[in-house]
Design an enzyme around this catalytic site. Structure first.
Site, PDB file in Angstrom:
ATOM      1  N   CYS A 268       4.251  -3.492  -4.404  1.00 33.44           N
ATOM      2  CA  CYS A 268       4.800  -2.307  -3.754  1.00 33.44           C
ATOM      3  C   CYS A 268       3.991  -1.977  -2.503  1.00 33.44           C
ATOM      4  CB  CYS A 268       4.784  -1.128  -4.708  1.00 33.44           C
ATOM      5  SG  CYS A 268       3.120  -0.571  -5.120  1.00 33.44           S
TER       6      CYS A 268
ATOM      7  N   ALA B 164       0.382  -1.436  -2.998  1.00 30.28           N
ATOM      8  CA  ALA B 164      -0.355  -2.687  -3.168  1.00 30.28           C
ATOM      9  C   ALA B 164      -0.673  -3.304  -1.810  1.00 30.28           C
ATOM     10  CB  ALA B 164       0.454  -3.668  -4.011  1.00 30.28           C
TER      11      ALA B 164
ATOM     12  N   ARG C 244      -8.654  -8.663  -6.504  1.00 28.27           N
ATOM     13  CA  ARG C 244      -8.371  -9.610  -5.448  1.00 28.27           C
ATOM     14  C   ARG C 244      -9.624 -10.351  -4.982  1.00 28.27           C
ATOM     15  NH1 ARG C 244      -6.063  -9.424  -0.110  1.00 28.27           N
ATOM     16  NH2 ARG C 244      -4.391 -10.949  -0.066  1.00 28.27           N
TER      17      ARG C 244
ATOM     18  N   HIS D 162       1.768  -3.188   4.239  1.00 29.90           N
ATOM     19  CA  HIS D 162       0.912  -3.745   5.288  1.00 29.90           C
ATOM     20  C   HIS D 162       1.193  -3.035   6.605  1.00 29.90           C
ATOM     21  CE1 HIS D 162       1.515  -7.684   2.862  1.00 29.90           C
ATOM     22  NE2 HIS D 162       0.495  -6.998   2.360  1.00 29.90           N
TER      23      HIS D 162
END
Lengths: 73, 492
Positions: free
Chosen positions: B62, B65, B96, B195
């Protein structure tokens, strides 16, 4: 009326980028491209055409509003 | 199994689509394609960045994220508040593996989870007061932090909290950058919009902080590494190469990065983009506002590294060009030894990829350096421009699949029978149980780095130990193998 980001590539050709559409294309021709006036109809490599109100030549890269004339499909 | 022809691949796609209801079939058909290198534009063959169908198993994330997990999270000296209920931050915490240098909890905060832990009353009465309180607490507990970002989770947008106002007020009180990010998970179709939102937040709240301040001494060789998240140490393996060729890396976006580096980025001469998908927005903005050109590069595998180093060097003067050649020559013996060792073991092996960001196209070169072939690739959240860049990298008549569903991916694997799959953790155990060697390629299966020449050695070793692992022979029960059933027949 998409916002178009315009820049020159290393060969001096105009690169046309519309962020919302992820459209990145080389401009084949620009109607007015002289020292006094820039703009008019721009034809892209994929055949689609966009229109910019003629202005004094801008300092690339720059974001301008364009009108879509023909999608070339 | 021999490579599929174009017709066979097309037939395979049709066969896989057969099971869907009509509407879904029509929709999914647009996302599956056979690669045709003669095409210039991907929109002729594949549709991407569209909403996933309800009912199918998608692997996307999403917007939160994309912003907290990818772009903002690795900035190590800032505190990133997961603003909303506790789960979003906790379940994505440190997963990550964005490595960094620093003392966690003192001057760096990368693996910690800060959350406003929304309860019912915060939904009912709003969470702005709580947010302001949290920031004061943070200032008291972690005085060495260099700024705070507020990563919105879904409820913030739903209840209409004014986090911008809280951020501005806190900024005055604390004297540190406070960045509100409107990355509520429901925005957009995947993490990709996250992003973009994160890039825009950097643009609006951070990037111009040092405009008009020339106290930072610059050199003609200043570059910024953009879109390298230092997964398993990737950015370090890349940075050493750039520094060896004579460039000065001013900023790392955002793996092992700091907010000071980000503020100094407008002073560099060239932006180097590794992950195009997640950070091209800010590079384009800097190109327009600060006239900083940007260049995509690829540090996976010696062929692509050499290509990229030369392309980067071409933007600078002869000392850098000589530097690039020196770097390539210096590592030649090293990477040649890696190829000599692993290529005979991996030659001709076929790989299917399904990853996000830059990898579905960037790692192809590294596999090819090892004599392997990528027969299928796809993006979780790529856009048209990603596929434009992929078509030329992939072989003719190979499979392209956008936002592939769990079902489609399994069926493709059954038919194509690759020797290796590179995808995420959600796919890993399914395929391992099917007896197919698998690497988790989001965070390098807890290995890495894979960037740079140093990373290539690790990449080659990892691929070898996965594919040639003896365990794959044990997956099938002994009485189900052909040899033993023959033996049973003989015995009978």
């Amino acid at each position: 009326m998409p916002s178009v980001m315009l820049k020159k590539n290393s060969e001096g050709k105009l690169i046309f980028y519309i962020p919302k559409k992820d459209l990145e294309e080389v401009a084949e021709s620009v109607q007015f491209d002289t020292t006094e006036k820039w703009g008019g109809e721009v034809v892209l490599a994929d055949g689609s055409r966009y229109y910019f109100d003629p202005i004094t030549p801008p300092d690339f890269p720059i974001t301008l509003r364009a009108k879509r004339v023909d999608s070339g499909e | 199994m021999a490579a599929l022809t174009r017709e066979e691949t097309e037939a395979l796609i049709q066969e896989v689509l057969e099971i869907y209801p009509e509407q879904a079939k029509k929709d999914r058909a647009k996302h599956l394609a056979v690669n045709d290198q003669s095409l210039e534009k991907s929109n002729k063959c594949i549709t991407s960045n569209r909403k996933s169908l309800p009912g199918v198993m998608t692997i996307r994330g999403c917007a939160y994220a994309g912003s907290k997990g990818v772009v903002w999270g690795p900035i190590k000296d800032m505190i990133h508040i997961s603003h909303g209920p506790v789960g979003c931050g906790q379940y994505s915490r440190a997963g990550r593996r964005n490595y960094y240098v620093g003392t966690t909890g003192v001057n760096t905060f990368g693996t910690m989870n800060f959350t406003s832990d929304f309860q019912e009353k915060d939904i009912v009465f709003g969470g702005d007061k709580k947010l302001a309180k949290i920031m004061n607490e943070i200032e008291g507990l972690f005085p060495l932090h260099k700024g705070i970002s507020i990563q919105s989770e879904c409820p913030i947008g739903l209840i209409g909290d004014d986090i911008e106002a809280v951020a501005k007020k806190a900024n005055k009180e604390l004297g540190k950058p406070i960045v509100p990010v409107r990355c509520e998970g429901f925005r957009g179709v995947s993490q990709s919009l996250g992003h973009h939102i994160a890039n825009d937040a950097i643009r609006d709240w951070v990037l111009e902080n040092r405009d008009g301040d020339d106290s930072f001494p610059t050199t003609p060789y200043d570059v910024a590494v953009i879109g390298d998240y230092n997964i398993g140490g990737d950015a370090w393996a890349s940075r050493t190469l750039l520094e060896e060729m004579g460039l000065r890396v001013v900023a790392q976006w955002s793996g092992d990065g700091t907010i000071a580096e980000i503020e100094k980025t407008p002073k560099v001469k060239l932006n180097l983009i590794h992950c195009y998908r997640s950070m091209n927005y800010i590079a384009r903005h800097m190109e327009e506002k600060y006239k900083i050109p940007w260049l995509e590069y690829n540090f996976f595998g010696p062929t692509k590294i050499a290509e990229s180093l030369r392309r980067i060097a071409a933007q600078f003067d002869d000392t850098i060009k000589a530097g690039a050649e020196r770097v390539i020559a210096r590592y030649e013996a090293e990477y040649q030894a890696v190829i000599d060792k692993y290529k005979p073991r991996l030659q001709g092996k076929r790989v299917m990829l399904y990853i996000g960001g830059l990898r579905p196209r960037h790692v192809i070169g590294a596999y090819e350096d090892l004599g392997m072939e990528v027969v299928g690739t796809g993006y979780e959240f790529g856009h048209n421009d990603d596929y434009d860049r992929t078509i030329k990298e992939m072989g003719n008549a190979t499979l392209l699949y956008d936002d592939v569903t769990g079902y489609e991916f399994e069926e493709f694997v059954k038919k194509v029978q690759p020797d290796l799959i590179g995808s995420g953790i959600k796919e890993k155990y399914i395929f391992q149980k099917m007896g197919v060697p698998f690497r988790q390629m989001h965070s390098w299966d807890y290995s890495g780095p894979y960037h740079g020449y140093d990373g290539f050695a690790i990449f080659a070793r990892d691929m070898d130990m996965t594919i040639n692992n003896p365990c794959w022979k044990q997956v099938k029960a002994p009485w189900k193998t052909e040899a033993s059933s023959d033996a049973v027949k003989v015995a009978a």
